[in-house]
Motif scaffolding. Structure first.
Motif, short mmCIF file in Angstrom:
data_model
loop_
_atom_site.label_atom_id
_atom_site.label_comp_id
_atom_site.label_asym_id
_atom_site.label_seq_id
_atom_site.Cartn_x
_atom_site.Cartn_y
_atom_site.Cartn_z
N ALA A 263 0.84 -1.19 0.00
CA ALA A 263 0.00 0.00 0.00
C ALA A 263 0.87 1.24 0.00
N GLY A 264 0.46 2.23 -0.71
CA GLY A 264 1.20 3.49 -0.74
C GLY A 264 2.25 3.53 -1.82
N ASP A 265 2.69 2.36 -2.28
CA ASP A 265 3.67 2.34 -3.37
C ASP A 265 2.96 2.61 -4.68
N THR A 266 3.48 3.50 -5.42
CA THR A 266 2.86 3.76 -6.71
C THR A 266 3.78 3.38 -7.85
N THR A 267 5.05 3.13 -7.56
CA THR A 267 5.98 2.78 -8.63
C THR A 267 6.50 1.36 -8.45
N LEU A 268 6.41 0.60 -9.52
CA LEU A 268 6.91 -0.77 -9.53
C LEU A 268 8.01 -0.87 -10.59
N THR A 269 9.13 -1.44 -10.20
CA THR A 269 10.21 -1.66 -11.16
C THR A 269 10.51 -3.15 -11.21
N ILE A 270 10.58 -3.71 -12.39
CA ILE A 270 10.95 -5.12 -12.55
C ILE A 270 12.16 -5.20 -13.46
N HIS A 271 13.23 -5.83 -12.93
CA HIS A 271 14.40 -6.12 -13.74
C HIS A 271 14.29 -7.57 -14.17
N LEU A 272 14.42 -7.82 -15.45
CA LEU A 272 14.24 -9.18 -15.96
C LEU A 272 15.51 -9.64 -16.67
N ARG A 273 15.97 -10.84 -16.27
CA ARG A 273 17.04 -11.49 -17.01
C ARG A 273 16.42 -12.69 -17.72
N ASN A 274 16.80 -12.89 -18.96
CA ASN A 274 16.18 -13.94 -19.77
C ASN A 274 17.19 -15.04 -20.08
N ASP A 275 17.01 -16.19 -19.47
CA ASP A 275 17.89 -17.32 -19.75
C ASP A 275 17.27 -18.33 -20.70
N LEU A 276 16.18 -17.93 -21.34
CA LEU A 276 15.55 -18.81 -22.33
C LEU A 276 16.33 -18.74 -23.64
N PRO A 277 16.16 -19.74 -24.50
CA PRO A 277 16.89 -19.74 -25.77
C PRO A 277 16.30 -18.78 -26.80
N ALA B 20 17.86 -13.42 -25.92
CA ALA B 20 17.98 -14.83 -25.52
C ALA B 20 19.27 -15.07 -24.73
N ASN B 21 19.26 -16.09 -23.89
CA ASN B 21 20.47 -16.59 -23.21
C ASN B 21 21.22 -15.53 -22.41
N GLY B 22 20.47 -14.76 -21.59
CA GLY B 22 21.15 -13.88 -20.66
C GLY B 22 20.90 -12.40 -20.84
N GLY B 23 20.08 -12.01 -21.80
CA GLY B 23 19.75 -10.60 -21.98
C GLY B 23 18.95 -10.06 -20.79
N THR B 24 19.03 -8.75 -20.58
CA THR B 24 18.27 -8.15 -19.47
C THR B 24 17.47 -6.96 -19.97
N VAL B 25 16.47 -6.62 -19.20
CA VAL B 25 15.63 -5.46 -19.49
C VAL B 25 15.01 -4.99 -18.18
N THR B 26 14.71 -3.71 -18.08
CA THR B 26 14.07 -3.16 -16.88
C THR B 26 12.79 -2.43 -17.29
N TYR B 27 11.74 -2.72 -16.55
CA TYR B 27 10.45 -2.06 -16.80
C TYR B 27 10.06 -1.26 -15.57
N THR B 28 9.40 -0.13 -15.79
CA THR B 28 8.91 0.67 -14.67
C THR B 28 7.44 1.02 -14.90
N TRP B 29 6.68 0.87 -13.83
CA TRP B 29 5.29 1.30 -13.84
C TRP B 29 5.18 2.43 -12.80
N ALA B 30 4.98 3.64 -13.25
CA ALA B 30 5.01 4.77 -12.33
C ALA B 30 3.67 4.97 -11.61
N ASN B 31 2.61 4.49 -12.20
CA ASN B 31 1.29 4.70 -11.58
C ASN B 31 0.58 3.37 -11.43
N VAL B 32 1.02 2.59 -10.46
CA VAL B 32 0.44 1.27 -10.27
C VAL B 32 -0.98 1.43 -9.73
#
Lengths: 447, 433
Positions: free
Chosen positions: A79-93, A126-138
């Motif tokens: 509660a009270g958090d409005t920003t969500l950040t997800i860092h994703l690493r992809n180990d799929l082929p 594929a195989n180790g790439g990363t990406v970061t997503y942000t949701w500022a108004n959850v």
């Protein structure tokens, strides 16, 4: 040495202060996830190749921890958090990504190749790439997070999980430790997630063996034919554990999600629910139903009222009732003998073990099978040394205790052994300067 | 200039009028009132037996089923429609002639007690295979449309036919629930389910089919696939499918649709002619203010999503609004019948004496269906060639009500059939049923 300790203490204090500061100001929550291959073993022994999300506990995305699960970890936004950040690493082929339907992420765009959409948002290679997503108004509510890349394949492979954001924390009544406000005016004492999904083993086998795609053995999901059916990643098998509910409070919020490709029809045997939200939007008025139509990609929230008085007779005695998919041909594990598929049970907790479920128990934490409640205030005698019923056990209750001792009145027989004796006086002293209870009967807590 | 054909036509037409009059008279004598009643069994004590048998599909196929039979009689699909009244204590005794344990669960009834169960099924106490018996008791607390079905080996036993409708009527007459917003003139049950005949054949052969691979081939309303749905209740050649599904009403009346999702797949039930308004789901009114406002929160729609396990109540009404021509075929000077509204400029049916805005084609330019009365006007008949017509004695308007999943309008791949029936809007005064 002293200096070292002092430094450590100072550091600890600083950390606590920093944490407290963050706690007060908290408006951002961050998750580190990785996507990779794993397996699920079905009750009939079939091992299914899955893709799953796992939490990267050291939060560096540099090592592969391999703790992928199906569904992925439940992502909670406090509660009270409005920003969500997800860092994703992809180990799929193959490239992959993550989206939350109903929560548009900031600054991300569909990925195209040759005019065709590959992903609804930014991808991790594929195989180790990363990406970061942000949701500022959850937005508070119940949501599915899934892969946004080739969802027809990647989602059914297992890249899905629940994302839950609450409006306010804190139980408003009852002894439950959890609870909060899910949507404006929708208050709950405890909540749980029921996530429905299916597995077509042929498709999983083809994807794992690189037999899926243009020119290969299976070219599309058009012949999707699931043979295994899961609730929270589990297909029913004999002896599997029921889901425990009723730790306190009478308002259970059930979050229904469907990550499968088919419609599910959850039913809770013997009960009605109040449907209160649809795809994370509060409904203009609640809908009282015993079934929930859960189409693919859908979320619904329902308030399930756990009042002892309204328990059907068979349930108040056994404490267990069925939760299942009314599309009952899916109650199977690929035709293995016995029950299977999307079925489970709710079992009402009886934490003190006197065979009276907590929501009916007038004194929690101690076995009081007699449930004697002389003054009828819903606090059982063992929890109720407040003899003058001012909701506090103190000197005002002493004369009544003395009288009960002399005249052997039942109200003073806290342990229900048939007499008011020194045991009961000891109990009276133990509970001196406390409120009566705790009672699991919610009306006792609604004064 | 008269021809022999003309005379013959008039002759046929006269016969049809006589037949219609006889039917009307019979209706008046037998029915007394012009109101449709849902076929079923009333009372407070019901004796059901689970047993095997066969049903007929619209393409002539015979399908092996398991079903509930009333009082040891024929197995039937669906099971007997149990019609009870709010507040009554209902007892259902189940005998089991099948070779596996069966049971009954009553979704929406929250105080069912079970006595004499031989074993515990997933959802209900069971009657043991071949001769077991169990009794269920509940209070019909809340009015509404409900269903009952097996609580044992649930997927297979629902597929095999062990389900039926339960209607709890409120004490108020001609209302679905205890609120005037649910009042109706006619009521009909639409019990929707589907069958995969391969599963039934396999079970009959003693095999254990894989339910996950189920794919339905027959789609039923009240246990029948079209066009059998058009036939009356209790016709002798469908002894195990006693309930028809043809609905009839008069203009301006309110029809209560009691719709049950009894199968395992979702259906889209589409009403031609007019929108319906949903009153209730799962036996509970759709209310903006629970307990106060009545069924005011349901949507107006023309395709009802009927999901497995759910029930719906909806109202539907037709009176020829905004057509711009007089459905009764009146001339401008004729009296304002059947209601003065036709002559009220403020009314949406203000069309008294307005002619139909097309030239009615000559017969040689027409092809005929059995439902064409020979006249476009309600309650009227026109000349028809020999051998044509015959299914519309009262000159009603036929609206097909059907699954909007058009692939379900077949009987094992043969169209038309499946989940279809007709709603007939009859002229005022035509007796129903």
């Amino acid at each position: 040495m002293i200096n070292f300790i002092s430094k450590t203490v100072n550091l600890a204090l600083a950390s606590i202060l920093a944490l407290a500061f963050l706690g007060l100001e908290a408006n951002a929550v961050e998750y580190w996830l990785s996507a990779g291959t794993t397996t699920l073993t079905m009750p009939d022994g079939e091992v299914i190749q899955m893709w799953g999300y796992g939490e990267d506990t050291d939060q560096d995305l540099s090592t592969v921890e391999g703790n992928y699960s199906v569904p992925g970890p439940e992502l909670k936004v406090p509660a009270g958090d409005t920003t969500l950040t997800i860092h994703l690493r992809n180990d799929l082929p193959v490239p992959s990504s993550l989206m939350i339907a109903g929560q548009p992420a900031d600054g991300t765009a569909p990925t195209y190749s040759g005019g065709r959409v590959l992903s609804f948002n930014d991808e991790a290679g594929a195989n180790g790439g990363t990406v970061t997503y942000t949701w500022a108004n959850v937005r508070p509510g119940t949501f599915l997070y899934t892969s946004a890349t080739n969802p027809a394949v990647q989602v059914q492979m297992g890249l899905y999980g629940a994302m839950v954001a609450v409006l306010e924390d804190g139980p408003l009544c009852g002894p439950a430790p959890g609870g909060g406000t899910a949507y404006p005016g929708i208050i709950f004492d405890e909540d749980l997630t029921l996530l429905f999904s299916e597995i077509d083993p042929a498709l999983h086998e083809a994807v794992a063996a690189d037999d899926y795609g243009p020119g290969k053995a299976i070219t599309s999901t058009v012949n999707y034919r699931p043979l295994y059916f899961l609730i929270n990643g589990v297909a029913k098998e004999a002896g599997s554990n029921p889901i425990e509910i009723g730790s306190g409070g009478d308002r259970l919020l059930i979050r229904f999600l469907n990550a499968g490709l088919e419609t599910a029809m959850p039913v809770i045997q013997g009960f009605y629910m109040q449907l209160v939200a649809d795809d994370g939007f509060p409904m203009p008025f609640p809908s009282e139903q015993y079934s929930v139509m859960l189409t693919a990609g859908k979320t619904h929230d329902a308030i399930f009222s756990l009042l002892c008085d309204s328990l059907p007779e068979p349930i108040s005695s056994t404490g267990t009732f069925a939760v299942f998919d009314r599309r009952a041909h899916r109650l199977t594990n690929n035709n293995a003998a016995g029950d299977g598929g999307m079925m489970t049970e709710f079992t009402l907790l009886d934490q003190d073990g006197e065979s009276i479920v907590d929501i009916c128990d007038n004194c929690l934490g101690v076995a009081n099978p007699a449930q004697v409640d002389t003054d009828g205030d819903l606090f059982g005698n063992f929890c109720d040394t407040d003899l003058n019923n001012d909701l506090y056990a103190d000197f005002g209750d002493v004369p009544l205790m003395v009288r009960a001792f002399i005249w052997q009145e039942e109200a003073g027989d806290f342990n229900s052994d048939g007499s008011v004796n020194f045991y009961d006086i000891a109990r009276f002293l133990d509970l001196f300067n406390t409120t009566p209870g705790p009672s699991g009967q919610s009306n006792a807590n609604h004064f | 200039m008269k021809t022999e054909t003309d005379t013959a036509l008039r002759h046929v037409s006269a016969l049809r009028r006589i037949a219609a009059s006889i039917l009307m008279l019979a209706g008046l004598i037998v029915g007394g009132t012009a109101q449709a009643v849902i076929s079923g069994t009333t009372g407070v004590n019901f004796d059901l037996t689970a047993k095997e048998g066969y049903v007929s599909m619209g393409d002539g196929a015979t399908v092996y089923i398991w079903g509930y039979a009333l009082d040891g009689g024929n197995v039937q699909l669906p099971g007997p429609t149990l019609i009870v009244t709010e507040g009554e204590t209902i007892t259902v005794t189940l005998h089991n002639d099948l070779a596996e344990a069966v049971s009954i669960t009553f979704p929406g009834q929250t105080d069912v007690t079970t006595t004499g169960a031989d074993s515990e099924g997933y959802l209900a106490g069971e009657a043991a295979a071949t001769g077991g018996e169990v009794t269920y008791t509940f209070t019909a607390t809340r009015p509404g449309t409900y269903q009952y079905h097996s609580g044992s080996n649930v997927g297979l036993q629902i597929e095999m036919g062990l389900s039926g409708a339960l209607i709890i009527k409120p004490n108020a007459m001609n209302q679905a629930y205890n609120h005037p917003s649910t009042a109706f003139h006619q009521e009909y049950l639409f019990f929707l389910q589907e069958l995969d005949p391969h599963i039934h054949t396999a079970v009959e052969a003693g095999l254990t089919p894989n339910l996950a691979e189920r794919r339905a081939q027959y789609w039923l309303i009240n246990g029948r696939s079209g066009p059998d749905t058009f036939f009356d209740d209790n016709i002798p050649w469908l002894p195990t499918q006693p309930y028809g599904a043809m609905a009839r009403t008069h203009p301006n009346e309110t029809v209560l649709m009691r719709v049950v999702g009894a199968g395992l797949d979702v259906h889209s039930f589409h009403t031609h002619g007019a929108n319906f308004r949903v009153l209730a789901r799962d036996g509970r009114m759709r209310e903006t203010i629970p307990g106060v406002s009545g069924a005011d929160a349901g949507l107006s729609d023309f395709t009802l999503t009927v999901a497995p396990g759910q029930t719906y109540d909806a109202t539907w009404s037709w009176r020829g609004e905004d057509l711009g021509w007089d459905i009764f075929g009146h001339a401008p000077g004729d009296p304002c019948e059947p209601s003065g509204e036709e002559c009220d400029p403020a009314s949406p049916i203000y069309d008294h004496g307005k002619a139909i805005p097309v030239w009615l084609p000559e017969q040689q330019f027409l092809t005929f269906g059995g439902f064409w009365s020979g006249s476009p006007f309600l309650g009227q008949e026109g000349a028809l060639p020999v051998g044509e017509g015959g299914l519309n004695l009262d000159g009603g308007y036929f609206y097909m009500w059907h699954s909007h999943i058009e692939a379900e309008l077949v009987n094992f791949d043969i169209a038309p059939g499946g989940m279809m029936t007709m709603m007939i809007v009859e002229a005022p005064g035509v007796p129903i049923p």
